[in-house]
Write an enzyme that holds these catalytic residues in place. Structure first.
Site, PDB file in Angstrom:
ATOM      1  N   LYS A 194       0.866  -1.184   0.000  1.00 34.19           N
ATOM      2  CA  LYS A 194       0.000   0.000   0.000  1.00 34.19           C
ATOM      3  C   LYS A 194       0.897   1.226   0.000  1.00 34.19           C
ATOM      4  O   LYS A 194       1.666   1.450   0.934  1.00 34.19           O
ATOM      5  CB  LYS A 194      -0.905   0.002   1.231  1.00 34.19           C
ATOM      6  N   ARG A 204     -10.431  10.165   1.903  1.00 30.11           N
ATOM      7  CA  ARG A 204     -10.247  10.771   3.230  1.00 30.11           C
ATOM      8  C   ARG A 204     -11.363  11.757   3.530  1.00 30.11           C
ATOM      9  O   ARG A 204     -11.734  11.937   4.682  1.00 30.11           O
ATOM     10  CB  ARG A 204      -8.859  11.397   3.332  1.00 30.11           C
ATOM     11  N   GLU A 232       7.258  -6.512   1.061  1.00 30.38           N
ATOM     12  CA  GLU A 232       6.110  -6.359   1.959  1.00 30.38           C
ATOM     13  C   GLU A 232       5.089  -7.488   1.731  1.00 30.38           C
ATOM     14  O   GLU A 232       4.564  -8.058   2.678  1.00 30.38           O
ATOM     15  CB  GLU A 232       5.417  -5.010   1.710  1.00 30.38           C
ATOM     16  N   LYS A 247      -2.243  -1.537  -3.920  1.00 26.71           N
ATOM     17  CA  LYS A 247      -3.097  -0.353  -3.869  1.00 26.71           C
ATOM     18  C   LYS A 247      -2.254   0.910  -3.942  1.00 26.71           C
ATOM     19  O   LYS A 247      -1.257   0.991  -3.223  1.00 26.71           O
ATOM     20  CB  LYS A 247      -3.869  -0.420  -2.551  1.00 26.71           C
ATOM     21  N   TYR A 312     -14.969   1.082  -7.096  1.00 25.29           N
ATOM     22  CA  TYR A 312     -16.228   1.815  -6.909  1.00 25.29           C
ATOM     23  C   TYR A 312     -17.107   1.675  -8.150  1.00 25.29           C
ATOM     24  O   TYR A 312     -18.270   2.049  -8.132  1.00 25.29           O
ATOM     25  CB  TYR A 312     -15.939   3.288  -6.597  1.00 25.29           C
TER      26      TYR A 312
HETATM   27  C1  PBG Z   1      -7.488   3.364   5.613  1.00 23.98           C
HETATM   28  C2  PBG Z   1      -7.718   3.301   4.148  1.00 23.98           C
HETATM   29  C3  PBG Z   1      -7.541   4.298   3.168  1.00 23.98           C
HETATM   30  C4  PBG Z   1      -8.012   3.753   1.976  1.00 23.98           C
HETATM   31  C5  PBG Z   1      -8.423   2.455   2.246  1.00 23.98           C
HETATM   32  N1  PBG Z   1      -8.210   2.187   3.583  1.00 23.98           N
HETATM   33  C6  PBG Z   1      -7.081   5.702   3.288  1.00 23.98           C
HETATM   34  C7  PBG Z   1      -5.683   5.995   3.628  1.00 23.98           C
HETATM   35  O1  PBG Z   1      -4.835   5.109   3.759  1.00 23.98           O
HETATM   36  O2  PBG Z   1      -5.424   7.181   3.815  1.00 23.98           O
HETATM   37  C8  PBG Z   1      -8.089   4.458   0.651  1.00 23.98           C
HETATM   38  C9  PBG Z   1      -9.130   3.937  -0.296  1.00 23.98           C
HETATM   39  C10 PBG Z   1      -9.466   4.832  -1.425  1.00 23.98           C
HETATM   40  O3  PBG Z   1      -8.823   5.873  -1.655  1.00 23.98           O
HETATM   41  O4  PBG Z   1     -10.426   4.502  -2.144  1.00 23.98           O
HETATM   42  N2  PBG Z   1      -6.185   3.420   6.024  1.00 23.98           N
END
Ligand code: PBG
Length: 327
Positions: A194, A204, A232, A247, A312
């Protein structure tokens, strides 16, 4: 031209093009992310993500009917609580928003596959994904909380948990906790690679989880790094992850490809909020075709090697696959 070899020959007709396609898709590999908000009677559009909504538990049915009708059989749940505190206690409260949502969903739709995001950022007053020691996120103190969150989700009915915090050792900590309470059959989908990404900005706003100070770069990965992403993911699998996720998706196809080739577990890719928002904005401007883009982005991710796609646009994609437009 004198050539015996003409690759165009296989592109002559639509029927033939479909016959020789290399990438096949199936709606059962799609997962739709869904936001549950604390309160009642709420279905509110997320301003940064036009067409996506936050639902209170009592109105979730509307969203789920759409998901099921579209043929998408998995969802990824995010909770948006009313109150937050320094330690994110709401995240492992058995009466928390996700826990209540899980019980309601499982009662009404027992066969819908429900995955939960395990993280603290929506629940902490400072917006970071863990417990703070000064201004630094304390890894090992956070592990205890993450295990508690995962356990409370599973107790409320989660079929799978997806830790997204990027602490070291969290998969092992969660696995041990779930096993200790007899949940040995509940898989972990870990956000293996990630990246600290600007593509999360609309999310957010949706989840009200922007950090109050600093950024997430001491726990999420530097996007200059590929080998680190592989490492990772390998570590997560060694710790017991059943599925690993990359991601964001679109800007990280190289990482998806390499992880898919090198690590023998199913690979998920998450097309995040910023990818969604870009498509929506481009379509609104009239310079991009929304449907065409949705298809091309999704196919690219599967072509790179993903087995599961979190998007989405999952409902739209399921329809396009059924109609034979892609896959
Ligand atoms: C929580 C989380 C996030 C996303 C998924 N889980 C936000 C972040 O890490 O700031 C982002 C998902 C998206 O942008 O669609 N940590």
């Amino acid at each position: 031209m004198e050539s015996l070899i003409r690759p165009r020959r296989l592109r002559t007709y639509e029927t033939l093009r479909k016959m020789v396609r290399e990438t096949r898709m199936d709606p059962s590999s799609l997962i739709y992310p869904l936001f549950i908000v604390e309160g009642e009677g709420i279905k509110e559009e997320i301003p940064s993500m036009e067409g996506q909504y936050r639902y209170s538990v009592d109105r979730l049915e509307e969203a789920l009917e759409e998901v099921i009708t579209a043929g998408v059989n998995g969802i990824l749940l995010f909770g948006v609580p009313k109150t937050k505190d320094e330690e994110g206690r709401g995240a492992y409260d058995d009466e928390g928003v996700v826990q209540q949502g899980l019980r309601a969903i499982k009662k009404r739709y027992p066969t819908l596959y429900v995955i939960t995001d395990v993280c603290m950022c929506e629940y902490t007053s400072h917006g970071h994904c863990g417990i703070l020691k000064g201004s630094y996120v304390d890894n090992d103190a956070t592990l205890k909380k993450l295990s508690k969150i995962a356990l409370s989700h599973v107790r409320a009915g989660a079929d799978m948990v997806a830790p997204s915090d990027m602490m070291d050792g969290r998969v092992k900590a969660i696995r041990k906790e779930l096993d200790r309470f007899g949940y040995t059959e509940v898989p972990i989908l870990s956000y293996g690679a990630k990246y600290a990404s600007s593509f999360y900005k609309p999310f957010r706003e949706a989840a009200n989880s922007t950090p109050l100070f600093g950024d997430r770069k001491t726990y999420q990965m530097d996007y200059h790094n590929r080998k680190e992403g592989i490492r990772e993911c390998m570590l997560d699998v060694e710790e017991g992850a059943d599925i690993i996720m990359i991601k964001p998706a679109l800007a990280y196809l190289d990482v998806i490809r390499e992880v898919a080739e090198r690590i023998p577990v199913p690979v998920a890719a998450y097309s995040v909020s910023g990818e969604y928002a870009m498509v929506k904005a481009g379509a609104k401007e009239g310079c991009l075709d929304e449907g065409e883009l949705i298809c091309e982005m999704a196919v690219s991710v599967y072509r790179a090697g993903a087995d599961i796609y979190i998007s989405y646009f999952a409902k739209e994609l399921a329809a396009y696959i059924r109609e034979g437009r892609i896959g």
